[in-house]
Design a protein around this motif. Structure first.
Motif, short mmCIF file in Angstrom:
data_model
loop_
_atom_site.label_atom_id
_atom_site.label_comp_id
_atom_site.label_asym_id
_atom_site.label_seq_id
_atom_site.Cartn_x
_atom_site.Cartn_y
_atom_site.Cartn_z
N ARG A 50 0.83 -1.21 0.00
CA ARG A 50 0.00 0.00 0.00
C ARG A 50 0.86 1.26 0.00
N GLU A 51 1.92 1.25 0.81
CA GLU A 51 2.80 2.42 0.87
C GLU A 51 3.55 2.60 -0.45
N GLY A 52 4.00 1.49 -1.03
CA GLY A 52 4.80 1.61 -2.26
C GLY A 52 3.98 2.04 -3.47
N PHE A 53 2.73 1.63 -3.55
CA PHE A 53 1.92 1.94 -4.73
C PHE A 53 0.82 2.96 -4.45
N GLY A 54 0.72 3.43 -3.21
CA GLY A 54 -0.26 4.46 -2.89
C GLY A 54 -1.70 3.98 -2.97
N LEU A 55 -1.98 2.79 -2.48
CA LEU A 55 -3.33 2.24 -2.54
C LEU A 55 -4.21 2.87 -1.46
N HIS A 56 -5.48 2.92 -1.72
CA HIS A 56 -6.44 3.45 -0.76
C HIS A 56 -6.59 2.44 0.39
N GLU A 57 -6.67 2.97 1.63
CA GLU A 57 -6.74 2.08 2.80
C GLU A 57 -7.99 1.21 2.79
N LEU A 58 -9.12 1.76 2.28
CA LEU A 58 -10.33 0.95 2.22
C LEU A 58 -10.20 -0.19 1.22
N ALA A 59 -9.47 0.07 0.13
CA ALA A 59 -9.25 -0.98 -0.85
C ALA A 59 -8.42 -2.12 -0.26
N VAL A 60 -7.42 -1.76 0.54
CA VAL A 60 -6.59 -2.79 1.16
C VAL A 60 -7.41 -3.59 2.17
N GLU A 61 -8.29 -2.92 2.91
CA GLU A 61 -9.15 -3.63 3.86
C GLU A 61 -10.08 -4.61 3.12
N ASP A 62 -10.59 -4.19 1.97
CA ASP A 62 -11.45 -5.09 1.19
C ASP A 62 -10.68 -6.30 0.69
N ALA A 63 -9.43 -6.11 0.35
CA ALA A 63 -8.62 -7.23 -0.14
C ALA A 63 -8.34 -8.25 0.95
N SER A 98 -13.90 -22.82 -3.05
CA SER A 98 -13.96 -21.45 -3.55
C SER A 98 -12.72 -20.68 -3.10
N GLY A 99 -12.42 -19.66 -3.85
CA GLY A 99 -11.32 -18.77 -3.53
C GLY A 99 -11.70 -17.34 -3.90
N GLU A 100 -10.75 -16.45 -3.78
CA GLU A 100 -11.03 -15.04 -4.03
C GLU A 100 -9.81 -14.37 -4.64
N ILE A 101 -10.05 -13.48 -5.58
CA ILE A 101 -8.99 -12.70 -6.21
C ILE A 101 -9.37 -11.22 -6.13
N SER A 102 -8.51 -10.43 -5.54
CA SER A 102 -8.69 -8.98 -5.50
C SER A 102 -7.72 -8.35 -6.49
N VAL A 103 -8.25 -7.54 -7.40
CA VAL A 103 -7.44 -6.94 -8.45
C VAL A 103 -7.43 -5.43 -8.26
N PHE A 104 -6.25 -4.87 -7.98
CA PHE A 104 -6.07 -3.42 -7.94
C PHE A 104 -5.61 -2.99 -9.33
N LEU A 105 -6.44 -2.23 -10.01
CA LEU A 105 -6.17 -1.88 -11.40
C LEU A 105 -5.97 -0.37 -11.53
N PHE A 109 -0.05 0.08 -13.00
CA PHE A 109 0.20 -1.15 -12.22
C PHE A 109 -1.08 -1.96 -12.07
N VAL A 110 -0.87 -3.25 -11.88
CA VAL A 110 -1.93 -4.21 -11.55
C VAL A 110 -1.42 -5.07 -10.40
N ILE A 111 -2.19 -5.12 -9.33
CA ILE A 111 -1.82 -5.93 -8.17
C ILE A 111 -2.94 -6.93 -7.94
N THR A 112 -2.60 -8.20 -7.94
CA THR A 112 -3.58 -9.26 -7.70
C THR A 112 -3.26 -9.93 -6.37
N VAL A 113 -4.29 -10.03 -5.53
CA VAL A 113 -4.17 -10.67 -4.22
C VAL A 113 -5.08 -11.90 -4.24
N ARG A 114 -4.48 -13.07 -4.16
CA ARG A 114 -5.22 -14.33 -4.23
C ARG A 114 -5.41 -14.91 -2.84
#
Length: 351
Positions: A50-63, A98-105, A109-114
């Motif tokens: 999050r710090e390196g790519f400047g992601l929103h804190e709510l987005a990280v919580e959702d992931a 089942s699984g889950e994939i969170s995609v920060f687009l 950059f594209v960050i995928t959290v599996r």
């Protein structure tokens, strides 16, 4: 845990081997985009990302949270978060994992959290790297590759669920009682799978809106959308079919229970008849078995034995037989109002 991290520019991967997070974040300013793949990262690792790519804190919580339904969210800085649910059929347990994939687009950059074992993305990355014309369109091409692999993975699940449903259906409609727990479990799995598939239609529909994707990618997104529509229809049909099978199985159970009740009733009727026959006989035998003086003095010949003893046994049986015949031949009493004619009161002519 970082699974793979690559910098793509001009439709090509720019390096091979592992890449530190600091270098990946710095390469975002060199043109092209970076695709960072994470598998079940720890909260500390996500905080570093999050710090390196400047992601929103709510987005990280959702992931980090577990979602029952796919969704798409856009933040003020232009970054999008797309939550996808994955599925895989386990043949040994006959269950759906089942699984889950969170995609920060974002543009660079594209960050995928599996999360979960049913969320493999190596095939999507390899396929996209073999299509440089799609990679040149930008980071959105990775979203197409991920969606395409996720939707394609739904088809085997639909096939295996259909096989399980056909087995249960054949059992029920052959007149044999199937395990109700198995039917209920299949219906629950079909419902959960429907929650995975159906909301994804809205996510894909947004990508088809004007300006949301490169024109070169629109045919590919439409193709994924068509495949998803087919899967959605099949899963909805499976849910409805399982509801019908569950009702049919309950009906079969009721019929089988009625058969058991009828057999028990017939058995009780036979036992009742036998007990009714032997009740007066037991009374007569018990009566004449008493050592009264009159009985001992007056039953001393064969004729007296036949008249009092054998006749006393046959007379109750004869009376019981006559009573049962008359009771069976007696007609059932009429039900009040059952055969009464319905009288219609003539309506007065209008006007």
């Amino acid at each position: 845990m970082i699974v793979d991290c690559a910098h793509y520019r001009d439709g090509r991967r720019q390096h091979e081997g592992p890449m530190p997070l600091e270098e990946a974040a710095a390469r975002c300013a060199q043109g092209g985009f970076v695709w960072l793949g994470l598998f079940e990262p720890a909260p500390e690792e996500l905080a570093t990302v999050r710090e390196g790519f400047g992601l929103h804190e709510l987005a990280v919580e959702d992931a980090q949270a577990h979602h029952l339904r796919p969704k798409a969210e856009r933040y003020e800085d232009g970054t999008e978060l797309i939550i996808l649910r994955t599925a895989r059929y386990d043949d040994d347990r006959e269950e759906v994992d089942s699984g889950e994939i969170s995609v920060f687009l974002a543009e660079h950059f594209v960050i995928t959290v599996r999360q979960g074992i049913a969320s493999e993305l190596a095939g999507a990355r390899n396929r996209l790297e073999r299509s440089p014309e799609l990679l040149r369109t930008g980071s959105t091409s990775t979203l197409w590759a991920i969606l395409d692999q996720v939707v394609d993975s739904y088809a085997p699940v639909v096939t295996e669920l259909e096989r399980d449903i056909e087995e249960i259906e054949a059992t029920v409609f052959s007149g044999t009682v199937a395990p109700t727990e198995r039917i209920y479990f299949l219906r629950r799995e079909a419902t959960d799978f429907y929650r995975v598939v159906h909301p994804l239609l809205a996510v894909l529909a947004r990508r088809l809106q004007p300006g949301r994707s490169a024109p070169e990618l629109l045919p590919y997104f439409r193709d994924v959308h068509d495949h998803l529509l087919l899967v959605n229809e099949e899963v909805a049909a499976q849910r409805d079919l399982l509801a019908t099978v569950l009702e049919a199985n309950i009906a079969v159970i009721s019929v089988e229970q009625n058969r058991i009740n009828l057999r028990q009733t017939a058995t009780m009727e036979r036992l009742t008849i036998v007990a009714t026959v032997f009740l007066p006989l037991s009374f007569v035998v018990g009566f004449f078995g008493q050592n009264f003086g009159w009985l001992v003095d007056h039953i001393g010949s064969l004729s007296a034995f036949v008249a009092l003893n054998v006749g006393g046994l046959l007379l109750p049986c004869l009376l019981l037989y006559i009573w049962l015949r008359r009771r069976r031949a007696r007609p059932a009493p009429p039900v009040p109002g059952a055969n009464s004619a319905v009288r219609h009161t003539p309506r007065a002519p209008m006007g």
